[in-house]
Design a protein around this motif. Structure first.
Motif, short mmCIF file in Angstrom:
data_model
loop_
_atom_site.label_atom_id
_atom_site.label_comp_id
_atom_site.label_asym_id
_atom_site.label_seq_id
_atom_site.Cartn_x
_atom_site.Cartn_y
_atom_site.Cartn_z
N ASP A 195 0.81 -1.22 0.12
CA ASP A 195 0.02 0.06 0.03
C ASP A 195 0.92 1.30 -0.05
O ASP A 195 1.98 1.37 0.58
CB ASP A 195 -0.87 0.05 1.14
CG ASP A 195 -2.11 1.02 1.12
OD1 ASP A 195 -1.49 2.26 1.30
OD2 ASP A 195 -3.35 0.65 1.12
N ALA A 196 0.52 2.17 -0.83
CA ALA A 196 1.40 3.53 -1.04
C ALA A 196 1.59 4.05 0.63
O ALA A 196 2.33 5.00 0.76
CB ALA A 196 0.63 4.38 -1.87
N SER B 43 4.01 -0.29 -5.51
CA SER B 43 3.00 0.12 -4.44
C SER B 43 1.72 0.28 -5.51
O SER B 43 1.81 0.01 -6.80
CB SER B 43 3.48 1.48 -4.06
OG SER B 43 3.31 2.41 -5.19
N PHE B 44 0.61 0.18 -4.68
CA PHE B 44 -0.85 0.38 -5.09
C PHE B 44 -1.45 1.50 -4.40
O PHE B 44 -1.02 1.64 -3.44
CB PHE B 44 -1.42 -1.06 -5.11
CG PHE B 44 -1.68 -1.45 -3.97
CD1 PHE B 44 -2.77 -1.17 -3.00
CD2 PHE B 44 -1.01 -2.55 -3.20
CE1 PHE B 44 -2.83 -1.54 -1.58
CE2 PHE B 44 -1.09 -3.17 -1.85
CZ PHE B 44 -2.02 -2.48 -1.03
N ARG B 45 -2.42 1.94 -5.05
CA ARG B 45 -3.03 3.16 -4.43
C ARG B 45 -3.77 2.79 -3.23
O ARG B 45 -4.20 1.58 -3.06
CB ARG B 45 -4.27 3.59 -5.38
CG ARG B 45 -3.75 4.41 -6.85
CD ARG B 45 -4.61 5.24 -7.39
NE ARG B 45 -5.52 3.98 -8.10
CZ ARG B 45 -5.50 3.47 -9.00
NH1 ARG B 45 -4.52 3.56 -10.18
NH2 ARG B 45 -6.41 2.72 -9.56
N HIS B 46 -3.63 3.58 -2.36
CA HIS B 46 -4.09 3.37 -0.95
C HIS B 46 -5.40 2.80 -0.84
O HIS B 46 -6.51 3.26 -1.48
CB HIS B 46 -4.08 4.61 -0.11
CG HIS B 46 -4.57 4.56 1.34
ND1 HIS B 46 -4.03 3.65 2.25
CD2 HIS B 46 -5.41 5.11 2.05
CE1 HIS B 46 -4.54 3.75 3.18
NE2 HIS B 46 -5.43 4.66 3.24
N ASN B 47 -5.51 1.52 -0.44
CA ASN B 47 -6.70 0.82 0.03
C ASN B 47 -7.28 0.59 -1.28
O ASN B 47 -8.67 0.02 -1.15
CB ASN B 47 -7.54 1.59 0.77
CG ASN B 47 -7.30 1.53 2.32
OD1 ASN B 47 -6.49 0.66 2.85
ND2 ASN B 47 -8.04 2.41 3.15
N ASP B 48 -6.83 0.49 -2.37
CA ASP B 48 -7.37 0.22 -3.64
C ASP B 48 -7.17 -1.14 -4.06
O ASP B 48 -5.88 -1.52 -4.52
CB ASP B 48 -6.90 1.17 -4.55
CG ASP B 48 -7.56 0.95 -6.11
OD1 ASP B 48 -8.14 -0.11 -6.31
OD2 ASP B 48 -7.42 2.07 -6.79
N ALA C 246 1.77 -6.22 1.32
CA ALA C 246 2.10 -5.73 2.62
C ALA C 246 0.94 -4.43 2.77
O ALA C 246 1.18 -3.69 1.80
CB ALA C 246 3.67 -5.34 2.69
N LEU C 247 0.38 -4.52 3.75
CA LEU C 247 -0.58 -3.34 4.28
C LEU C 247 -0.61 -3.25 5.68
O LEU C 247 -0.29 -4.28 6.34
CB LEU C 247 -1.83 -3.78 3.37
CG LEU C 247 -2.62 -5.00 3.76
CD1 LEU C 247 -4.07 -4.57 3.69
CD2 LEU C 247 -2.14 -5.79 2.53
N GLU C 248 -1.37 -2.37 6.14
CA GLU C 248 -1.62 -1.97 7.60
C GLU C 248 -3.33 -2.46 7.80
O GLU C 248 -3.91 -2.00 6.81
CB GLU C 248 -1.18 -0.75 8.04
CG GLU C 248 0.19 -0.40 7.93
CD GLU C 248 0.43 0.99 8.48
OE1 GLU C 248 -0.08 1.57 9.37
OE2 GLU C 248 1.46 1.33 7.79
N THR C 249 -3.46 -3.13 8.62
CA THR C 249 -4.96 -3.06 8.93
C THR C 249 -5.71 -1.98 9.24
O THR C 249 -6.90 -1.57 9.17
CB THR C 249 -5.39 -4.25 10.07
OG1 THR C 249 -4.77 -3.92 11.37
CG2 THR C 249 -4.69 -5.60 9.38
N LEU C 250 -4.90 -0.89 10.04
CA LEU C 250 -5.47 0.46 10.53
C LEU C 250 -4.45 1.31 10.24
O LEU C 250 -3.44 1.20 11.03
CB LEU C 250 -6.11 0.36 11.91
CG LEU C 250 -6.49 1.78 12.62
CD1 LEU C 250 -7.60 2.66 11.81
CD2 LEU C 250 -6.93 1.61 13.89
N TYR C 251 -4.76 2.43 9.48
CA TYR C 251 -3.40 3.44 9.29
C TYR C 251 -3.59 4.67 10.01
O TYR C 251 -4.51 5.14 10.76
CB TYR C 251 -3.77 3.90 7.83
CG TYR C 251 -3.46 2.90 6.68
CD1 TYR C 251 -2.05 2.44 6.14
CD2 TYR C 251 -4.24 1.78 6.27
CE1 TYR C 251 -1.76 1.63 5.41
CE2 TYR C 251 -3.87 1.01 5.56
CZ TYR C 251 -2.52 0.79 5.05
OH TYR C 251 -2.30 -0.33 3.92
N SER C 252 -2.19 4.79 10.54
CA SER C 252 -1.91 5.68 11.91
C SER C 252 -2.29 7.11 11.65
O SER C 252 -2.32 7.90 12.45
CB SER C 252 -0.53 5.46 12.50
OG SER C 252 0.39 5.88 11.30
N MET C 253 -2.17 7.66 10.12
CA MET C 253 -2.26 8.81 10.05
C MET C 253 -3.82 9.43 9.74
O MET C 253 -4.18 10.55 9.88
CB MET C 253 -1.32 9.17 9.02
CG MET C 253 0.21 9.55 9.56
SD MET C 253 0.47 10.48 11.04
CE MET C 253 0.96 9.64 12.22
#
Length: 377
Positions: free
Chosen positions: A117-118, A137-142, A165-172
């Motif tokens: 994820d980007a 990379s791929f566009r965020h959550n796409d 690779a991705l996060e399940t909940l994004y911190s920012m």
């Protein structure tokens, strides 16, 4: 005489742009940390350290885990964590940054593809940068873009394994990944999912197990950091036993790092026990989220339903001034600026921590409406 003029010049440039970082102690109500359950300051977690000392658990590890630093408390934690998170095996490391570096430098091989994820964390980028695999990379959550990237890579001759690779909940931004879509992609393309649960562990899923689907039929590596909602420090990598053994044998951030304090392993064990036996911690966090979301909506602020509410300011200096005004009012928020977030999106990251009460949230949004009426219509 300044022995480092070029470094001094770079610092001056950062300061002029409003991007100079400084270490500031915590002051006032905590809207800045990742202590989402309030366990960090809990008497019970402190008591677990006292009890561990009484049991003879040492303060320091004395060396890497491969050179006598492998305290039995680490192995107890790994066994209990694997059972708790429904994993085949588990490895405890000094922190989430170290864990992500270990995974992404060690596991993907030459000829493989790491597709990310980007907006994944800097620790993943560092691991990928040092690794041997192809990177995309791929566009965020796409998820559709992720699938298209895999297809394109295959058409260009890519033959190896795909690591997604991705996060399940994004911190920012505080938004959630559409995990069902990415599980489907991993299944269709025989890929391994790498899921960073840093901001979900302790808050979501049964007993705070996080958002990663348990019993999933696709290969999965899940990272649970212990220094956020769990109130301690370190990170747990949950995966197939072959993956864990590979990390032990080949991951330089594990092999060559002094092991963390065994006392932290004892604290994490107790945090996991508290998640299972004391639902009041999670219930309080959920109630705070509901209250904060209603308050944010009244102020016209967008949120994604999580414990993280971004207040986009835009310009770097303006974000600093607003953070300083809130700190002067006894509300500890920090300005987050590029390169941590994209240019032009400097922000305050409102973090709902476990020591807060609903009245504190009302105070925050009331103060925001006074200090920044243009941001809270």
């Amino acid at each position: 005489m300044n022995a480092y003029p070029r470094h001094a010049s770079r610092l001056a440039q950062l300061e002029a742009r409003g991007r100079l970082r400084e270490l500031i102690p915590g002051i006032g109500l905590d809207f800045a940390s990742n202590d989402y359950l309030g366990l960090r300051d809990s008497a019970e977690l402190a008591q677990s350290i006292t009890d561990a000392l009484a049991r003879g658990i040492p303060v320091g590890s004395g060396g890497s885990r491969l050179l006598r630093g492998n305290d039995a408390e680490f192995e107890r934690l790994e066994t209990e964590a694997a059972a708790f998170f429904g994993a085949d095996a588990c490895l405890y490391m000094g922190g989430g940054f170290q864990a992500n570096q270990a995974i992404l430098t060690c596991l993907p091989m030459s000829g493989d593809l790491v597709l990310h994820d980007a907006l994944v964390h800097a620790s993943m980028h560092e691991g990928m940068r040092l690794g041997a695999a192809d990177l995309r990379s791929f566009r965020h959550n796409d998820a559709q873009d992720a699938a298209a990237q895999i297809q394109s890579w295959r058409e260009r001759g890519g033959k190896g394994r795909v690591w997604l690779a991705l996060e399940t909940l994004y911190s920012m931004d505080g938004d959630f990944a559409p995990l069902a879509d990415f599980v489907a992609i991993a299944r269709d393309h025989d890929a391994t999912l790498i899921l960073d649960e840093a901001h979900a562990t302790g808050l979501y899923g049964a007993d705070g197990r996080g958002l990663a689907p348990m019993g999933c039929d696709v290969p999965m590596i899940v990272i649970h950091t212990c220094g956020k909602a769990l109130g301690a420090s370190g990170a747990l990598i949950c995966a197939d036993s072959v993956i864990i053994r590979t990390l032990i044998n080949r991951a330089r951030p594990f092999i060559y790092a002094t092991a963390p304090s065994p006392l932290m392993a004892a604290a994490v064990r107790h945090s996991l026990h508290m998640l299972q036996t004391q639902p009041q911690w999670g219930n309080h966090a959920a109630a705070l989220r509901q209250h904060a979301h209603r308050a944010a909506e009244r102020c016209g602020l967008h949120h994604h339903g999580s414990q993280i509410i971004p207040l986009i300011v835009g310009e770097d200096h303006a974000a600093i001034r607003l953070a300083q005004g809130l700190q002067a009012a006894g509300l500890d928020l920090r300005a987050v600026r590029p390169p941590t977030v994209p240019k032009g999106t400097a922000r305050l990251r409102i973090s709902l921590t476990g020591g807060l009460q609903p009245r504190d949230i009302d105070t925050l949004f009331g103060t925001l409406s006074t200090l920044a009426p243009e941001l809270t219509p």
